[in-house]
Design an enzyme around this catalytic site. Structure first.
Site, short mmCIF file in Angstrom:
data_model
loop_
_atom_site.label_atom_id
_atom_site.label_comp_id
_atom_site.label_asym_id
_atom_site.label_seq_id
_atom_site.Cartn_x
_atom_site.Cartn_y
_atom_site.Cartn_z
N SER A 19 0.86 -1.19 0.00
CA SER A 19 0.00 0.00 0.00
C SER A 19 0.89 1.24 0.00
CB SER A 19 -0.86 0.01 1.27
OG SER A 19 -1.53 1.24 1.42
N TYR B 130 -2.04 -0.78 10.34
CA TYR B 130 -2.09 -0.94 8.88
C TYR B 130 -0.77 -0.49 8.28
CZ TYR B 130 -4.00 -0.91 4.16
OH TYR B 130 -4.24 -1.17 2.82
N1 LIG Z 1 -8.70 -0.26 -1.43
C1 LIG Z 1 -7.68 0.50 -1.14
O1 LIG Z 1 -7.79 1.74 -1.05
C2 LIG Z 1 -6.32 -0.13 -0.92
C3 LIG Z 1 -5.20 0.72 -0.91
C4 LIG Z 1 -3.95 0.16 -0.71
C5 LIG Z 1 -3.81 -1.19 -0.52
N2 LIG Z 1 -4.90 -1.99 -0.51
C6 LIG Z 1 -4.69 -3.42 -0.28
O2 LIG Z 1 -5.26 -4.16 -1.33
C7 LIG Z 1 -5.62 -5.46 -0.87
C8 LIG Z 1 -7.02 -5.78 -1.28
O3 LIG Z 1 -7.88 -4.85 -0.67
P1 LIG Z 1 -9.28 -4.39 -1.26
O4 LIG Z 1 -9.30 -2.93 -1.19
O5 LIG Z 1 -9.53 -5.08 -2.54
O6 LIG Z 1 -10.22 -4.94 -0.07
P2 LIG Z 1 -11.59 -5.80 -0.05
O7 LIG Z 1 -12.05 -5.67 1.35
O8 LIG Z 1 -12.49 -5.39 -1.17
O9 LIG Z 1 -11.09 -7.29 -0.34
C9 LIG Z 1 -10.30 -8.01 0.56
C10 LIG Z 1 -10.66 -9.50 0.47
O10 LIG Z 1 -9.77 -10.18 1.37
C11 LIG Z 1 -10.52 -11.18 2.04
N3 LIG Z 1 -9.88 -11.48 3.33
C12 LIG Z 1 -9.88 -10.71 4.46
N4 LIG Z 1 -9.22 -11.34 5.44
C13 LIG Z 1 -8.80 -12.52 4.93
C14 LIG Z 1 -8.09 -13.63 5.46
N5 LIG Z 1 -7.68 -13.64 6.74
N6 LIG Z 1 -7.82 -14.68 4.65
C15 LIG Z 1 -8.25 -14.68 3.37
N7 LIG Z 1 -8.96 -13.69 2.81
C16 LIG Z 1 -9.23 -12.62 3.60
C17 LIG Z 1 -11.91 -10.58 2.23
O11 LIG Z 1 -12.88 -11.61 2.41
C18 LIG Z 1 -12.09 -9.83 0.91
O12 LIG Z 1 -12.72 -10.62 -0.08
C19 LIG Z 1 -5.38 -5.44 0.66
O13 LIG Z 1 -4.15 -6.03 0.97
C20 LIG Z 1 -5.36 -3.96 0.97
O14 LIG Z 1 -4.64 -3.66 2.14
C21 LIG Z 1 -6.16 -1.50 -0.71
#
Ligand SMILES: NC(=O)c1ccc[n+]([C@@H]2O[C@H](COP(=O)([O-])OP(=O)(O)OC[C@H]3O[C@@H](n4cnc5c(N)ncnc54)[C@H](O)[C@@H]3O)[C@@H](O)[C@H]2O)c1
Length: 252
Positions: free
Chosen positions: A143, A156
């Protein structure tokens, strides 16, 4: 992108960035093992890939449980005989946006367990298989919060700095073994995780947008493009790097 017939495991692929990546890689002819702790969501991703003529199946795994990660990689190898790409995407945010002194221990342990220990377990299990076969490619989803402090987000931020550090350390160790390891660092991107942040305080959307020179949030499919490129043979001389996709936020 050179992804045809690549055997790819993606964690957290039931939603957001993981689902978009699974879908894109399926379109490019990869065989995708769609993993999530929520099977309903994972199956929805698989159904979407099938509609576009792609090949995938769903496996339930909680990345905080080492045995479940082992079983996940074993299923991929049982089915296809190898693991070309492991995409460690599953991640969560803390429930409370508080300063460090008030940060709850519950948030700390939950976030570190999924975002940091989960990525460690997934890299360890994938590397064991990749060492046996003599090649492999790992893409971690870190991130912008792992490159730059954001405040009110200690666990985080700590977990994502750790993902960047683990990516670089492991890339150094496994370069000679024909295994590449890179990370993407998304900024604020439309997803369930961003919605949770937007709902945490009134006017959060405008506060965050002021931090983005391009004046909009990212889309999951825009992050997926970079992940798929790192996972493909088009990027075959890159290892130990992070790609930042943040609409310019890191410039401020
Ligand atoms: N959306 C943002 O703004 C953003 C920014 C930077 C980084 N990220 C990173 O991107 C990645 C995906 O995030 P997203 O925004 O798509 O989130 P999201 O919440 O849409 O999807 C995350 C998925 O991970 C699954 N999950 C959660 N805990 C889990 C576990 N213990 N084991 C297996 N699966 C699990 C959830 O069921 C969900 O389907 C994450 O690592 C997040 O930190 C997101």
């Amino acid at each position: 992108m050179e992804l045809k017939n690549k055997i790819v495991v993606i964690t957290g692929a039931g939603s957001g960035i993981g689902a978009a990546t699974a879908s894109l890689m399926g379109e490019h002819g990869a065989k995708v093992i769609v993993s999530d702790m929520n099977m309903k969501r994972a199956q929805r991703t698989v159904d979407g890939i099938a509609k576009k003529g792609g090949s995938s199946f769903a496996v339930r795994a909680n990345v905080t449980k080492f045995e479940e990660v082992e079983a996940l990689v074993s299923k991929a190898v049982e089915e296809y005989g190898r693991l070309d790409v492991m995409i460690n995407n599953a991640g969560i945010g803390g429930k409370n946006q508080k300063k460090t002194a008030e940060h709850t221990h519950e948030d700390w342990h939950n976030v570190i367990a999924v975002n940091q220990t989960g990525v460690f377990y997934c890299m360890q299990v994938a590397l064991e298989q990749m060492m046996k076969q003599g090649f492999g490619n790992i893409v971690n989803v870190a991130s912008l919060a792992g490159l730059k402090p954001s405040g009110y987000n200690l666990s985080y931020s700590a977990s994502k700095y750790a993902v960047v550090g683990m990516t670089k350390s492991a890339a150094l160790e496994y370069g000679r073994k024909n295994i590449r390891i890179n990370a993407v660092c998304p900024g604020y991107t439309h997803s369930a995780l961003l919605d949770q942040l937007l709902n945490s305080k009134p006017d959060m959307e405008n506060t965050l947008k002021r931090l983005i020179p391009m004046d909009r949030f990212g889309e999951a499919n825009e992050i997926a493009e970079a992940i798929a490129w790192l996972a493909s043979d088009n990027s075959k001389y890159i290892t130990g790097q992070t790609i930042t996709l943040d609409g310019g936020t890191s410039l401020l």
